[in-house]
Structure formats: structure tokens, C-alpha cells
Design a protein around this motif. Sequence first.
Motif, PDB file in Angstrom:
ATOM      1  N   UNK A 218       0.799  -1.278   0.059  1.00  0.00           N
ATOM      2  CA  UNK A 218      -0.036  -0.065  -0.067  1.00  0.00           C
ATOM      3  C   UNK A 218       1.025   1.393  -0.082  1.00  0.00           C
ATOM      4  N   UNK A 219       2.050   1.192   0.286  1.00  0.00           N
ATOM      5  CA  UNK A 219       2.844   2.390   0.425  1.00  0.00           C
ATOM      6  C   UNK A 219       3.765   2.359  -0.601  1.00  0.00           C
ATOM      7  N   UNK A 220       4.070   1.510  -1.433  1.00  0.00           N
ATOM      8  CA  UNK A 220       5.367   1.430  -2.285  1.00  0.00           C
ATOM      9  C   UNK A 220       4.861   1.125  -3.551  1.00  0.00           C
ATOM     10  N   UNK A 221       5.546   1.745  -4.545  1.00  0.00           N
ATOM     11  CA  UNK A 221       5.295   1.444  -5.889  1.00  0.00           C
ATOM     12  C   UNK A 221       6.637   1.164  -6.780  1.00  0.00           C
ATOM     13  N   UNK A 222       6.673   0.131  -7.826  1.00  0.00           N
ATOM     14  CA  UNK A 222       7.911  -0.244  -8.544  1.00  0.00           C
ATOM     15  C   UNK A 222       7.612   0.628  -9.939  1.00  0.00           C
ATOM     16  N   UNK A 223       8.360   1.341 -10.402  1.00  0.00           N
ATOM     17  CA  UNK A 223       8.756   1.603 -11.711  1.00  0.00           C
ATOM     18  C   UNK A 223       9.376   0.749 -12.687  1.00  0.00           C
TER      19      UNK A 223
ATOM     20  N   UNK B 114       8.385   5.527  -2.309  1.00  0.00           N
ATOM     21  CA  UNK B 114       7.350   5.660  -1.541  1.00  0.00           C
ATOM     22  C   UNK B 114       6.186   6.435  -2.480  1.00  0.00           C
ATOM     23  N   UNK B 115       4.982   5.954  -2.141  1.00  0.00           N
ATOM     24  CA  UNK B 115       3.861   6.689  -2.695  1.00  0.00           C
ATOM     25  C   UNK B 115       3.594   7.954  -2.312  1.00  0.00           C
ATOM     26  N   UNK B 116       3.664   8.309  -0.942  1.00  0.00           N
ATOM     27  CA  UNK B 116       3.388   9.418  -0.371  1.00  0.00           C
ATOM     28  C   UNK B 116       4.430  10.289  -0.753  1.00  0.00           C
TER      29      UNK B 116
END
Length: 291
Positions: free
Chosen positions: A217-222, A238-240
Motif C-alpha cells: 500500500x505504500x510502495x510502487x515499482x516503476x 514511496x507513494x506518499x
Amino acid sequence: MRKLLGLFILVAAASCEDPKRAAVQESEFSGYWYQNQAEINVYALEQVRYGEIREGEAVMIFVTEDFSKKDQVKLDNPQDTPSDARKVLKLNKTRSFQTGVYPYHTMLSVFTPVYDELKSPKIVASVTEWCGQAFTQMNWRNSNYQIRQFSYFESEGDREFKINAASEDELWNLIRLNPELIEEGESSLIPGLVYQRFSHVPLKNENVLLSKKSINPSVTELTVDYQDLARTLRIRYQNSFPHEILSWEEEEVSQKGDTLLTKAVRKKKQMLDYWNLNSKADSAYSQSLAL
């Protein structure tokens, strides 16, 4: 007539201005980045070189500064020429590792406009090791990157050429400004300059597929998947806000068909006015950063 002429000048001037980035939220951005400090991130590095994994260290330093629109250098006194000043987010990214008896040191610098919807006006990379030095500088002018490339290799020599494409190296700063600035799908990018120096592939725009996936919920991977280079870059953030970069991987396939993986995982982060911390007594900050 004079009123009409004045109106024409104002309209013409406005039309020449660079469009603004709607994605940058000023209140939260200024609250974090305008503290007269830099964000220093230290990563444990596993770098592939000559087909083997080398343990080392990477540092990513993010800081804002005033940049000359005309000369594309940091302004010493921006208050003296406010019309020439452009606020940029600067990344200085270093890697240090050992290959056998001799060390490697790399440095990448990327200057990305904070408020102007414009490609990074300047991107520079250098690689130094006991065999010699290599240096590449890209300046965005007249809708092209004007590129100067210097190398101790005869085959790569001193060259000047142009490429009309965005740069992979800009992605790091776009993530920090707002990951939504990076659109998913097929695109064209100039590969990272340090990768190019290590691989010795010709520097040109390459077809890529950009995608994002949620890790939690808090981390995205490009993911940046190069269609013709057998190379994939993955960046986790981090998304935020302020979208801190937690780790990255560079996956390549060797000529022998082996999968080679360079990776870096963050171990320390600190906000510092490092340019004022240059006395012997300040070495304690290096210890706190595990440098």
C-alpha cells in the motif's frame, strides 16, 4: 497603437514561456525542499562489472537550487538576474566499487525544472578508474539534446551529436517531483549515461515500455523495459510525498545469455547542509550516514 503594441508584446512574451507543471504541489514541496538542506541517501550497492558482482556503495543527493536558463549552470547570485533563474531539483548520484586491484567511481548529475514542463536542461555523467576517464554532457537546446562525449577509448573518442528524446536519467527526479509525471506505456528514452559508459552501446534513443505496479500500500515499482537492449530498470519509491527512492535494480542479459543483476538498497537517509560541513569535526556525520 501603442496600447496595441504593448498588448502584442505581452502576448508574445507569454507565449514564449514554458508551460507549468500542474503536478507539483507547492505547499508540501516548498515545506520539504526549501529548508536550505539536501536529502542524502546512502545505499548498499551490488554492481555488476566484467560479469561479476562487486559490493560497493551508492549515494543519491537531492537538493533544489537556482539554475541559469541561458548558461545552464548554477547561479551564484540569482537575486541579481531573477529573469534568468529557474528553480531545479538537482540529483547527484555516485557509485563506488572495487574491481580486482583498482576502484571505479561514477557520478551522475541531473538538473530538472521544478515548475516548468521542460526536459532536464543539463545531464552530466563521469566514470573514472585506473585505465582512464570518460565524460558525457547533454544540454537541452533547440528541441534536442546537444551531446558532447569524451573518452579515453579510441573507438569512442571525442564526439558531438544531437538526440531528440527524453532521458532515463531524468526519471529519478520526476519521481521525486511527482511520479504521476511519468506516463505508462510505450515511449522512447536515451539510456542512462553511466549504463552507456559501462556497456559501450551507441548512445541513441531506444524504445521502452514504462509500467508501474504496487508492491504494497505504500510502495510502487516503476519498470523501464528496453525492447532492444535486453535491459530492465526497476525503481521502488514511496507513494506518499516526498516519494523517497528506496531501492533500484538494473537487469541485463549478457552475450552468453546470463542474467546479470545490479541492485541497490537504501540503508541511511539524512537532511543536511553538507556544503557547510567540511571540517574534521564534521566527520561524525559520515559515521552517522555509514559512509
